[in-house]
Motif scaffolding. Sequence first.
Motif, PDB file in Angstrom:
ATOM      1  N   ASN A 184       6.620   4.781 -14.879  1.00  0.00           N
ATOM      2  CA  ASN A 184       6.501   6.242 -14.860  1.00  0.00           C
ATOM      3  C   ASN A 184       5.324   6.728 -14.034  1.00  0.00           C
ATOM      4  N   VAL A 185       4.841   5.890 -13.112  1.00  0.00           N
ATOM      5  CA  VAL A 185       3.728   6.273 -12.234  1.00  0.00           C
ATOM      6  C   VAL A 185       4.197   6.293 -10.785  1.00  0.00           C
ATOM      7  N   ALA A 186       3.851   7.359 -10.074  1.00  0.00           N
ATOM      8  CA  ALA A 186       4.047   7.461  -8.632  1.00  0.00           C
ATOM      9  C   ALA A 186       2.688   7.715  -7.985  1.00  0.00           C
ATOM     10  N   VAL A 187       2.617   7.580  -6.666  1.00  0.00           N
ATOM     11  CA  VAL A 187       1.340   7.686  -5.956  1.00  0.00           C
ATOM     12  C   VAL A 187       1.484   8.605  -4.750  1.00  0.00           C
ATOM     13  N   LYS A 188       0.466   9.442  -4.556  1.00  0.00           N
ATOM     14  CA  LYS A 188       0.372  10.214  -3.327  1.00  0.00           C
ATOM     15  C   LYS A 188      -0.670   9.568  -2.418  1.00  0.00           C
ATOM     16  N   VAL A 189      -0.250   9.235  -1.204  1.00  0.00           N
ATOM     17  CA  VAL A 189      -1.174   8.717  -0.203  1.00  0.00           C
ATOM     18  C   VAL A 189      -1.730   9.919   0.546  1.00  0.00           C
ATOM     19  N   SER A 190      -2.949  10.244   0.241  1.00  0.00           N
ATOM     20  CA  SER A 190      -3.632  11.415   0.803  1.00  0.00           C
ATOM     21  C   SER A 190      -5.103  11.257   0.478  1.00  0.00           C
ATOM     22  N   GLY A 191      -5.938  12.064   1.086  1.00  0.00           N
ATOM     23  CA  GLY A 191      -7.344  12.061   0.729  1.00  0.00           C
ATOM     24  C   GLY A 191      -8.026  10.723   0.931  1.00  0.00           C
ATOM     25  N   ILE A 192      -7.584   9.935   1.911  1.00  0.00           N
ATOM     26  CA  ILE A 192      -8.165   8.607   2.122  1.00  0.00           C
ATOM     27  C   ILE A 192      -9.065   8.572   3.358  1.00  0.00           C
ATOM     28  N   GLY A 193      -9.530   9.736   3.784  1.00  0.00           N
ATOM     29  CA  GLY A 193     -10.461   9.774   4.896  1.00  0.00           C
ATOM     30  C   GLY A 193     -11.821   9.215   4.512  1.00  0.00           C
ATOM     31  N   LEU A 194     -12.639   8.960   5.520  1.00  0.00           N
ATOM     32  CA  LEU A 194     -13.977   8.420   5.317  1.00  0.00           C
ATOM     33  C   LEU A 194     -15.006   9.398   5.856  1.00  0.00           C
ATOM     34  N   PRO A 195     -16.110   9.586   5.141  1.00  0.00           N
ATOM     35  CA  PRO A 195     -17.132  10.523   5.623  1.00  0.00           C
ATOM     36  C   PRO A 195     -17.716  10.065   6.951  1.00  0.00           C
ATOM     37  N   GLY A 196     -17.843  11.016   7.870  1.00  0.00           N
ATOM     38  CA  GLY A 196     -18.462  10.718   9.148  1.00  0.00           C
ATOM     39  C   GLY A 196     -17.593   9.975  10.134  1.00  0.00           C
ATOM     40  N   ARG A 197     -16.316   9.771   9.810  1.00  0.00           N
ATOM     41  CA  ARG A 197     -15.393   9.064  10.708  1.00  0.00           C
ATOM     42  C   ARG A 197     -14.110   9.877  10.861  1.00  0.00           C
ATOM     43  N   ARG A 198     -13.579   9.930  12.049  1.00  0.00           N
ATOM     44  CA  ARG A 198     -12.315  10.617  12.269  1.00  0.00           C
ATOM     45  C   ARG A 198     -11.178   9.738  11.749  1.00  0.00           C
ATOM     46  N   TRP A 199     -10.222  10.361  11.052  1.00  0.00           N
ATOM     47  CA  TRP A 199      -9.101   9.637  10.454  1.00  0.00           C
ATOM     48  C   TRP A 199      -8.379   8.836  11.543  1.00  0.00           C
ATOM     49  N   CYS A 200      -8.171   7.544  11.284  1.00  0.00           N
ATOM     50  CA  CYS A 200      -7.487   6.718  12.272  1.00  0.00           C
ATOM     51  C   CYS A 200      -6.641   5.658  11.586  1.00  0.00           C
ATOM     52  N   VAL A 201      -5.634   5.194  12.287  1.00  0.00           N
ATOM     53  CA  VAL A 201      -4.716   4.189  11.777  1.00  0.00           C
ATOM     54  C   VAL A 201      -5.466   2.906  11.429  1.00  0.00           C
ATOM     55  N   GLU A 202      -6.398   2.518  12.256  1.00  0.00           N
ATOM     56  CA  GLU A 202      -7.108   1.255  12.046  1.00  0.00           C
ATOM     57  C   GLU A 202      -7.845   1.241  10.706  1.00  0.00           C
ATOM     58  N   ASP A 203      -8.384   2.376  10.293  1.00  0.00           N
ATOM     59  CA  ASP A 203      -9.108   2.440   9.022  1.00  0.00           C
ATOM     60  C   ASP A 203      -8.182   2.438   7.819  1.00  0.00           C
ATOM     61  N   ASN A 204      -6.970   2.969   7.980  1.00  0.00           N
ATOM     62  CA  ASN A 204      -6.156   3.298   6.815  1.00  0.00           C
ATOM     63  C   ASN A 204      -4.822   2.572   6.710  1.00  0.00           C
ATOM     64  N   ALA A 205      -4.416   1.846   7.735  1.00  0.00           N
ATOM     65  CA  ALA A 205      -3.084   1.231   7.735  1.00  0.00           C
ATOM     66  C   ALA A 205      -2.896   0.248   6.592  1.00  0.00           C
ATOM     67  N   TRP A 206      -3.903  -0.572   6.318  1.00  0.00           N
ATOM     68  CA  TRP A 206      -3.745  -1.581   5.259  1.00  0.00           C
ATOM     69  C   TRP A 206      -3.576  -0.920   3.900  1.00  0.00           C
ATOM     70  N   ILE A 207      -4.349   0.129   3.633  1.00  0.00           N
ATOM     71  CA  ILE A 207      -4.241   0.837   2.349  1.00  0.00           C
ATOM     72  C   ILE A 207      -2.867   1.463   2.201  1.00  0.00           C
ATOM     73  N   VAL A 208      -2.384   2.118   3.247  1.00  0.00           N
ATOM     74  CA  VAL A 208      -1.049   2.721   3.200  1.00  0.00           C
ATOM     75  C   VAL A 208       0.006   1.645   2.964  1.00  0.00           C
ATOM     76  N   GLY A 209      -0.050   0.571   3.741  1.00  0.00           N
ATOM     77  CA  GLY A 209       0.948  -0.478   3.630  1.00  0.00           C
ATOM     78  C   GLY A 209       0.945  -1.159   2.279  1.00  0.00           C
ATOM     79  N   GLU A 210      -0.229  -1.416   1.727  1.00  0.00           N
ATOM     80  CA  GLU A 210      -0.299  -2.085   0.426  1.00  0.00           C
ATOM     81  C   GLU A 210       0.143  -1.164  -0.705  1.00  0.00           C
ATOM     82  N   THR A 211      -0.147   0.125  -0.605  1.00  0.00           N
ATOM     83  CA  THR A 211       0.340   1.059  -1.621  1.00  0.00           C
ATOM     84  C   THR A 211       1.856   1.057  -1.660  1.00  0.00           C
ATOM     85  N   ILE A 212       2.469   1.084  -0.499  1.00  0.00           N
ATOM     86  CA  ILE A 212       3.938   1.048  -0.437  1.00  0.00           C
ATOM     87  C   ILE A 212       4.468  -0.288  -0.942  1.00  0.00           C
TER      88      ILE A 212
END
Length: 319
Positions: A217-245
């Motif tokens: 009964n749990v679902a997840v929203k992939v959002s709000g995973i930016g990092l302070p002082g860094r522009r959002w990029c695939v290299e920073d976030n791809a592993w987190i997105v892929g593992e969540t899925i």
Amino acid sequence: MADLYDGPIIDAHHHFWDPQRNHHPWLSDEENIPFRYGDYRAIKRPYYPDDYMADAGEHQVVATVYVETEWDPRDPIGETAFIHDVALRYGAPNAVVAQAWLDAPDAAQVLAAQAAFQRVRSVRHKPGGPASPADVGKLRTLMSDDAWRCGYAELARHGLHFDLQTPWWNLPEAIALARDFPGTQLILNHAGLPSDRSEQGLAAWHAAMAKLADCANVAVKVSGIGLPGRRWCVEDNAWIVGETIALFGPERVMFASNFPVDSLCGSFDDIYGGFKRIVADLPRHQQQLLFHDNARRLYRTVPDVIRIPDASSDLRTTA
């Protein structure tokens, strides 16, 4: 090369606000609070659907899910009335996650009032608690508080979901909550806030998310995973997105912008274009689940047409 997703999008988590008209303590007051992205003065301004659609650009957003904005806690119904007025004039948002303080003496009455609004599908009350893994065991979140749980028990009566925003080290309490209330859909915000990108930090996040994924009964929203002082990029976030899925399956994950908050760390295209690139190798029907179908199913979005009103009905001119 795989084709990037070019279908309809339901943004499963965003905000509209007008801190000049309505009181949001963290936005309306001159002083800033401690914030995970640092200085947020740039978003302390009105943000309406026309601002959002300008940010969305060429991405085919067909519906949106509004999430409560820490509006004045003395007036939770006022926020819901305001955002339904926005929806009437602009055609968005198409579902609402409302404010409700589950441990308040009037929680049952507030939940009943929130559920009576046409677009309310869920509520959010950030449960606080340990602010770092080192504090776990010394403090508990409200998810373990008896009065708060009594309020949580009222959600099922009204067919309401619960949007949970808490960092990954508090997920053992979320697992207990999900198991104790199996009839209530729990939706984890911001992928459990994996802000520590060290090898140890990511391993601990992954272990906590894997255990949570066992709760059907749990679902997840992939959002709000930016990092302070860094522009959002695939290299920073791809592993987190892929593992969540991989952990929750494409049927229990939704993509979301968290705009305008995440405009502090990237453009709408940085984020949604990044999502599209990260999942480009998935089958098309799975991509559509992530970008659109899961949000439509879980939040039962009201079909509408997002539009820019004429001046006579624009809230900016009628406030």
